[in-house]
Design an enzyme around this catalytic site. Structure first.
Site, PDB file in Angstrom:
ATOM      1  N   GLU A 142      34.338  38.966  34.522  1.00 21.96           N
ATOM      2  CA  GLU A 142      34.174  37.774  33.684  1.00 21.96           C
ATOM      3  C   GLU A 142      35.282  37.632  32.647  1.00 21.96           C
ATOM      4  O   GLU A 142      35.752  36.518  32.380  1.00 21.96           O
ATOM      5  CB  GLU A 142      32.812  37.815  32.987  1.00 21.96           C
ATOM      6  N   HIS A 211      18.994  40.075  32.301  1.00 21.37           N
ATOM      7  CA  HIS A 211      19.143  38.796  33.000  1.00 21.37           C
ATOM      8  C   HIS A 211      18.278  37.703  32.380  1.00 21.37           C
ATOM      9  O   HIS A 211      18.077  36.656  33.008  1.00 21.37           O
ATOM     10  CB  HIS A 211      18.797  38.954  34.486  1.00 21.37           C
TER      11      HIS A 211
END
Length: 406
Positions: A142, A211
């Site tokens: 990322e 998450h």
């Protein structure tokens, strides 16, 4: 689309509210006790039966059609309206595809966004249509591909950077904060950063703590960045198109549990404002400010509140930075009571910033302290029963409104 009937206890004009945000110039305060009120009863088109069993449904079984309301009788069934029905993730894809067709500088990058079509299929089919250079699959890095996207924006492209999960974008926080938000200023205006950062977030169904991140509070303090949160297929498409066209960096928050919401949207092109809230339900007694998934928890609570004689005004703030203080302020001046409902953490969350903004600008119009309902400051548990306890439920919203209106 939900159908809405308005019951009149006193003569009052019908108010028509579209799914677009409206600026309202509202009257001065009115007392609650002993006054006949007009209120809205929201009925779902989903065919859910009323009764004790319906109230016992799990809170995560949302009334997905209780979205933007129209109070006039001319609002016929959804099926008779022009347009086409899309799920929320399909609306995001349609907006993205339209902008890619309109502007050859628009490109997409992220993990599995290419031939796999994205983890939630938002980019499905785009690689076949536009090729691997405009829909670029990246490694699991990322920090690298976010920095690459920001650099591409500096050279004149308009990248859409997809985080497979919003929690993963913490790895790119340096690029987003020190580069994305500040380069226009630190370069003396020589560079624009027209980049969109988007992806799924929020508390899902047993996705675990890592998450289930809500990163609105992390990014709201970065100068130079706009933040919006979609909640319906209509505003998902409109906000996606607006974010891509903006010359500012925009973070678009999508909730993992809203991707399968269905709504009829117009066939003709439209673009939503990045800085406007949406009036979901006009009311008189209390202003409820919310966004994303909590919009549906609020609308569930509104049905109970109406049956109890309350008339809540519901506003989906949509723009998390900056706030639409015009729409919010007009509502506060009318109802004089504010309830904020969010899924973000309580400490340093969007609700805390919104509370501060309302207090600074509209304190004299408040008849009661602002109440903010937020997620608990704990990692989201994996166990379903514990996960549900950490986020705001409709029953808590009802209790808070009753407390505010005493």
């Amino acid at each position: 689309m939900a159908t809405v009937s308005q019951c009149f206890g006193a003569t009052s004009a019908a108010i028509s509210v579209s799914s677009n945000s409206r600026k309202l110039h509202l009257p001065s305060r009115r007392s609650l006790p002993g006054r006949k009120v007009s209120f809205f009863v929201v009925r779902s088109d989903a065919g859910a039966k009323s009764g004790p069993n319906s109230r016992a449904r799990r809170a995560d079984q949302l009334i997905t059609n209780a979205v933007a309301t129209k109070a006039d009788s001319a609002a016929a069934s959804t099926a008779s309206k022009p347009g086409h029905e899309l799920l929320l993730f399909e609306a995001l894809r349609e907006g993205l595809e339209e902008e890619m067709a309109r502007d050859p500088t628009v490109c997409v990058m992220g993990e599995d966004v290419g031939h796999y079509g994205g983890s939630y299929k938002v980019t499905k089919g785009l690689a076949d249509k536009y090729g691997d250079l405009r829909v670029l699959d990246t490694p699991i890095a990322e920090n690298s591909f976010t920095g690459m996207g920001i650099g591409a924006a500096m050279t004149g492209l308009r990248p859409i950077i997809e985080g497979m999960n919003m929690g993963f974008l913490l790895l790119a926080f340096n690029q987003i904060s020190n580069n994305c938000g500040m380069l226009h200023y630190t370069s003396g205006g020589q560079f624009k950063i027209p980049v969109v950062i988007r992806g799924p977030g929020g508390v899902g169904r047993q996705l675990g703590a890592e998450h289930s991140q809500r990163l609105e509070s992390y990014f709201q303090s970065i100068p130079g960045i706009q933040m919006v949160a979609c909640s319906t297929p209509y505003n998902a498409k409109g906000l996606m198109k607006a974010a891509i066209r903006s010359d500012n960096p925009v973070i678009l928050f999508e909730h993992v549990l809203l991707y399968n919401l269905k709504e009829r949207i117009p066939d003709e092109e439209y673009v939503c404002s990045l800085e406007e809230a949406e009036m979901v339900r006009p009311g008189e007694h209390v202003t409820i400010l919310t966004y994303s998934r909590m919009r549906y928890h609020v609308m569930q609570a509104a049905k109970t509140l109406v049956n109890k004689g309350y008339d809540p005004e519901v506003i989906d703030i949509r723009s998390l930075k900056p706030f639409d203080l015009h729409t919010i302020g007009n509502s506060v001046k009318k109802t004089h009571r504010v309830l904020i409902v969010e899924e973000c953490m309580r400490t340093g969350g969007i609700g805390a910033s919104l509370t501060a903004a309302i207090t600074e600008n509209f304190h004299d119009y408040l008849d009661a302290p602002i109440i903010c309902l937020s997620s608990q400051d704990v990692p989201t548990p994996y166990a379903a029963t514990l996960e549900e306890v950490t986020v705001v439920q409709p029953a808590q919203i009802v209790t808070a409104v009753e407390q505010l209106c005493q």
